[in-house]
Design a protein around this motif. Structure first.
Motif, PDB file in Angstrom:
ATOM      1  N   ALA A  83       0.799  -1.221   0.000  1.00  0.00           N
ATOM      2  CA  ALA A  83       0.000   0.000   0.000  1.00  0.00           C
ATOM      3  C   ALA A  83       0.835   1.276   0.000  1.00  0.00           C
ATOM      4  CB  ALA A  83      -0.947  -0.009   1.192  1.00  0.00           C
ATOM      5  N   ALA A  84       1.868   1.337   0.820  1.00  0.00           N
ATOM      6  CA  ALA A  84       2.635   2.591   0.949  1.00  0.00           C
ATOM      7  C   ALA A  84       3.216   3.068  -0.387  1.00  0.00           C
ATOM      8  CB  ALA A  84       3.719   2.446   2.011  1.00  0.00           C
ATOM      9  N   PRO A  85       3.871   2.211  -1.169  1.00  0.00           N
ATOM     10  CA  PRO A  85       4.379   2.686  -2.469  1.00  0.00           C
ATOM     11  C   PRO A  85       3.253   3.116  -3.420  1.00  0.00           C
ATOM     12  CG  PRO A  85       5.475   0.637  -1.854  1.00  0.00           C
ATOM     13  CD  PRO A  85       4.369   0.858  -0.873  1.00  0.00           C
ATOM     14  N   VAL A  86       2.102   2.450  -3.358  1.00  0.00           N
ATOM     15  CA  VAL A  86       0.984   2.838  -4.225  1.00  0.00           C
ATOM     16  C   VAL A  86       0.447   4.202  -3.787  1.00  0.00           C
ATOM     17  CG1 VAL A  86      -1.360   2.264  -4.986  1.00  0.00           C
ATOM     18  CG2 VAL A  86       0.390   0.468  -4.834  1.00  0.00           C
ATOM     19  N   ARG A  87       0.319   4.419  -2.480  1.00  0.00           N
ATOM     20  CA  ARG A  87      -0.137   5.737  -2.006  1.00  0.00           C
ATOM     21  C   ARG A  87       0.864   6.822  -2.416  1.00  0.00           C
ATOM     22  NH1 ARG A  87      -1.662   2.667   2.723  1.00  0.00           N
ATOM     23  NH2 ARG A  87       0.241   3.392   3.750  1.00  0.00           N
ATOM     24  N   ASP A  88       2.167   6.531  -2.340  1.00  0.00           N
ATOM     25  CA  ASP A  88       3.184   7.497  -2.777  1.00  0.00           C
ATOM     26  C   ASP A  88       3.050   7.793  -4.270  1.00  0.00           C
ATOM     27  OD1 ASP A  88       4.243   7.673  -0.212  1.00  0.00           O
ATOM     28  OD2 ASP A  88       5.924   6.313  -0.632  1.00  0.00           O
ATOM     29  N   LEU A  89       2.857   6.750  -5.073  1.00  0.00           N
ATOM     30  CA  LEU A  89       2.676   6.919  -6.514  1.00  0.00           C
ATOM     31  C   LEU A  89       1.481   7.829  -6.795  1.00  0.00           C
ATOM     32  CD1 LEU A  89       3.429   6.076  -9.447  1.00  0.00           C
ATOM     33  CD2 LEU A  89       1.874   4.133  -9.142  1.00  0.00           C
ATOM     34  N   CYS A  90       0.397   7.601  -6.090  1.00  0.00           N
ATOM     35  CA  CYS A  90      -0.811   8.416  -6.271  1.00  0.00           C
ATOM     36  C   CYS A  90      -0.575   9.865  -5.856  1.00  0.00           C
ATOM     37  CB  CYS A  90      -1.973   7.830  -5.480  1.00  0.00           C
ATOM     38  SG  CYS A  90      -2.559   6.253  -6.128  1.00  0.00           S
ATOM     39  N   ALA A  91       0.178  10.079  -4.779  1.00  0.00           N
ATOM     40  CA  ALA A  91       0.467  11.434  -4.302  1.00  0.00           C
ATOM     41  C   ALA A  91       1.302  12.211  -5.323  1.00  0.00           C
ATOM     42  CB  ALA A  91       1.196  11.381  -2.966  1.00  0.00           C
ATOM     43  N   HIS A  92       2.190  11.511  -6.041  1.00  0.00           N
ATOM     44  CA  HIS A  92       3.047  12.164  -7.019  1.00  0.00           C
ATOM     45  C   HIS A  92       2.438  12.223  -8.414  1.00  0.00           C
ATOM     46  CE1 HIS A  92       5.956  11.304  -3.802  1.00  0.00           C
ATOM     47  NE2 HIS A  92       6.469  12.451  -4.205  1.00  0.00           N
ATOM     48  N   ASN A  93       1.331  11.521  -8.608  1.00  0.00           N
ATOM     49  CA  ASN A  93       0.650  11.526  -9.896  1.00  0.00           C
ATOM     50  C   ASN A  93      -0.850  11.628  -9.636  1.00  0.00           C
ATOM     51  OD1 ASN A  93      -0.593  10.863 -12.353  1.00  0.00           O
ATOM     52  ND2 ASN A  93       1.164   9.632 -12.990  1.00  0.00           N
ATOM     53  N   PRO A  94      -1.355  12.861  -9.445  1.00  0.00           N
ATOM     54  CA  PRO A  94      -2.770  13.041  -9.086  1.00  0.00           C
ATOM     55  C   PRO A  94      -3.763  12.427 -10.074  1.00  0.00           C
ATOM     56  CG  PRO A  94      -1.556  15.078  -8.726  1.00  0.00           C
ATOM     57  CD  PRO A  94      -0.627  14.132  -9.446  1.00  0.00           C
ATOM     58  N   ALA A  95      -3.451  12.403 -11.363  1.00  0.00           N
ATOM     59  CA  ALA A  95      -4.376  11.809 -12.333  1.00  0.00           C
ATOM     60  C   ALA A  95      -4.499  10.305 -12.097  1.00  0.00           C
ATOM     61  CB  ALA A  95      -3.917  12.095 -13.762  1.00  0.00           C
ATOM     62  N   LEU A  96      -3.370   9.653 -11.847  1.00  0.00           N
ATOM     63  CA  LEU A  96      -3.400   8.225 -11.525  1.00  0.00           C
ATOM     64  C   LEU A  96      -4.141   8.020 -10.204  1.00  0.00           C
ATOM     65  CD1 LEU A  96      -0.537   5.671 -11.789  1.00  0.00           C
ATOM     66  CD2 LEU A  96      -1.961   5.759  -9.783  1.00  0.00           C
ATOM     67  N   GLY A  97      -3.858   8.858  -9.222  1.00  0.00           N
ATOM     68  CA  GLY A  97      -4.529   8.762  -7.920  1.00  0.00           C
ATOM     69  C   GLY A  97      -6.034   8.874  -8.056  1.00  0.00           C
ATOM     70  N   LEU A  98      -6.505   9.833  -8.841  1.00  0.00           N
ATOM     71  CA  LEU A  98      -7.953   9.991  -9.031  1.00  0.00           C
ATOM     72  C   LEU A  98      -8.549   8.766  -9.706  1.00  0.00           C
ATOM     73  CD1 LEU A  98     -10.553  11.619  -8.891  1.00  0.00           C
ATOM     74  CD2 LEU A  98      -9.877  12.713 -11.061  1.00  0.00           C
ATOM     75  N   ALA A  99      -7.875   8.257 -10.723  1.00  0.00           N
ATOM     76  CA  ALA A  99      -8.382   7.063 -11.426  1.00  0.00           C
ATOM     77  C   ALA A  99      -8.456   5.870 -10.480  1.00  0.00           C
ATOM     78  CB  ALA A  99      -7.502   6.742 -12.628  1.00  0.00           C
ATOM     79  N   LEU A 100      -7.413   5.670  -9.678  1.00  0.00           N
ATOM     80  CA  LEU A 100      -7.399   4.530  -8.762  1.00  0.00           C
ATOM     81  C   LEU A 100      -8.423   4.709  -7.643  1.00  0.00           C
ATOM     82  CD1 LEU A 100      -6.166   1.806  -8.101  1.00  0.00           C
ATOM     83  CD2 LEU A 100      -4.385   2.998  -6.797  1.00  0.00           C
ATOM     84  N   VAL A 101      -8.516   5.907  -7.090  1.00  0.00           N
ATOM     85  CA  VAL A 101      -9.497   6.160  -6.025  1.00  0.00           C
ATOM     86  C   VAL A 101     -10.919   5.957  -6.557  1.00  0.00           C
ATOM     87  CG1 VAL A 101     -10.497   7.970  -4.562  1.00  0.00           C
ATOM     88  CG2 VAL A 101      -8.033   7.585  -4.567  1.00  0.00           C
ATOM     89  N   THR A 102     -11.166   6.321  -7.799  1.00  0.00           N
ATOM     90  CA  THR A 102     -12.493   6.111  -8.395  1.00  0.00           C
ATOM     91  C   THR A 102     -12.813   4.619  -8.466  1.00  0.00           C
ATOM     92  OG1 THR A 102     -12.338   8.162  -9.650  1.00  0.00           O
ATOM     93  CG2 THR A 102     -13.918   6.514 -10.450  1.00  0.00           C
ATOM     94  N   VAL A 103     -11.852   3.803  -8.884  1.00  0.00           N
ATOM     95  CA  VAL A 103     -12.049   2.349  -8.941  1.00  0.00           C
ATOM     96  C   VAL A 103     -12.289   1.795  -7.536  1.00  0.00           C
ATOM     97  CG1 VAL A 103     -10.900   0.147  -9.435  1.00  0.00           C
ATOM     98  CG2 VAL A 103     -10.770   2.015 -11.079  1.00  0.00           C
ATOM     99  N   VAL A 104     -11.493   2.250  -6.577  1.00  0.00           N
ATOM    100  CA  VAL A 104     -11.649   1.776  -5.194  1.00  0.00           C
ATOM    101  C   VAL A 104     -13.004   2.199  -4.641  1.00  0.00           C
ATOM    102  CG1 VAL A 104     -10.745   1.954  -2.835  1.00  0.00           C
ATOM    103  CG2 VAL A 104      -9.168   1.637  -4.750  1.00  0.00           C
ATOM    104  N   ALA A 105     -13.437   3.434  -4.922  1.00  0.00           N
ATOM    105  CA  ALA A 105     -14.741   3.900  -4.433  1.00  0.00           C
ATOM    106  C   ALA A 105     -15.882   3.054  -5.004  1.00  0.00           C
ATOM    107  CB  ALA A 105     -14.943   5.369  -4.784  1.00  0.00           C
ATOM    108  N   GLU A 106     -15.789   2.677  -6.264  1.00  0.00           N
ATOM    109  CA  GLU A 106     -16.801   1.797  -6.858  1.00  0.00           C
ATOM    110  C   GLU A 106     -16.812   0.450  -6.155  1.00  0.00           C
ATOM    111  OE1 GLU A 106     -15.816   1.739 -11.020  1.00  0.00           O
ATOM    112  OE2 GLU A 106     -16.557   3.777 -11.329  1.00  0.00           O
ATOM    113  N   THR A 107     -15.629  -0.060  -5.830  1.00  0.00           N
ATOM    114  CA  THR A 107     -15.526  -1.331  -5.110  1.00  0.00           C
ATOM    115  C   THR A 107     -16.142  -1.208  -3.721  1.00  0.00           C
ATOM    116  OG1 THR A 107     -13.534  -1.946  -6.335  1.00  0.00           O
ATOM    117  CG2 THR A 107     -13.901  -3.054  -4.217  1.00  0.00           C
ATOM    118  N   ILE A 108     -15.862  -0.118  -3.028  1.00  0.00           N
ATOM    119  CA  ILE A 108     -16.430   0.099  -1.692  1.00  0.00           C
ATOM    120  C   ILE A 108     -17.958   0.107  -1.774  1.00  0.00           C
ATOM    121  CG2 ILE A 108     -16.691   1.743   0.219  1.00  0.00           C
ATOM    122  CD1 ILE A 108     -13.761   2.623  -0.390  1.00  0.00           C
ATOM    123  N   GLY A 109     -18.505   0.810  -2.751  1.00  0.00           N
ATOM    124  CA  GLY A 109     -19.959   0.842  -2.921  1.00  0.00           C
ATOM    125  C   GLY A 109     -20.541  -0.537  -3.179  1.00  0.00           C
ATOM    126  N   ASP A 110     -19.882  -1.308  -4.043  1.00  0.00           N
ATOM    127  CA  ASP A 110     -20.338  -2.667  -4.331  1.00  0.00           C
ATOM    128  C   ASP A 110     -20.304  -3.533  -3.069  1.00  0.00           C
ATOM    129  OD1 ASP A 110     -20.665  -2.007  -6.997  1.00  0.00           O
ATOM    130  OD2 ASP A 110     -18.795  -2.969  -7.653  1.00  0.00           O
TER     131      ASP A 110
END
Length: 161
Positions: free
Chosen positions: A109-136
């Motif tokens: 998780a930590a390297p993925v969170r770092d990647l997202c922090a340094h690449n906001p577009a990737l972070g938004l895309a990944l958070v959107t996928v995770v949010a859909e999973t949370i809803g499901d």
């Protein structure tokens, strides 16, 4: 109980990410395997990683007092296993056990969170996928708990109190 989309691991979570982001995320992946009937994580434990299932299925369960674990959903090929790594307090909200041998890509998780922090577009895309999973998962858990606790013979009207 619902199942996430099956099929090749190129579907599901990875297919939801643009190719550029998918490549950056996959650079952090580690191939892993679990035998059948293996507990991957327990509800309430530290969530420090996640997996994208390549083959096999994993049952997600919630502890029901007086009844033990109740399976609320299964995750198959292409599905995201674990989202609790993203949001504090970073503890698993469900437990997970393989139903059969599973192959997966594992991400710390930590390297993925770092990647997202340094690449906001990737972070938004990944958070959107995770949010859909949370809803499901929330809908699946609610449905399963209603099935467990609904009095016999009662029918759901679909309306709230």
């Amino acid at each position: 109980m619902t199942a996430q989309p099956g099929g090749p691991a190129g579907e599901g979570v990875l297919a939801a990410l643009p190719a550029e982001h998918r490549g950056r995320l996959m650079a952090l992946a580690r191939d892993t395997a679990f035998p059948g009937a293996t507990r991957i994580f327990e509800e309430g434990e530290e969530a420090d990683r996640f997996w994208i299932i390549r083959s096999g299925t994993v049952a997600l369960d919630v502890h029901v007092p007086g009844r033990g674990p109740a399976v609320v959903e299964t995750v198959g090929a292409g599905g995201l296993l674990g989202w609790s790594w993203l949001c504090p307090p970073r503890l698993w909200h469900l437990g997970a056990e393989t139903r059969e041998p599973v192959r997966a890509w594992e991400f710390e998780a930590a390297p993925v969170r770092d990647l997202c922090a340094h690449n906001p577009a990737l972070g938004l895309a990944l958070v959107t996928v995770v949010a859909e999973t949370i809803g499901d998962r929330l809908r699946a858990t609610r449905t399963r708990l209603l099935d467990l606790y609904e009095p016999r013979g009662a029918e759901r009207s679909g309306t709230g109190p």
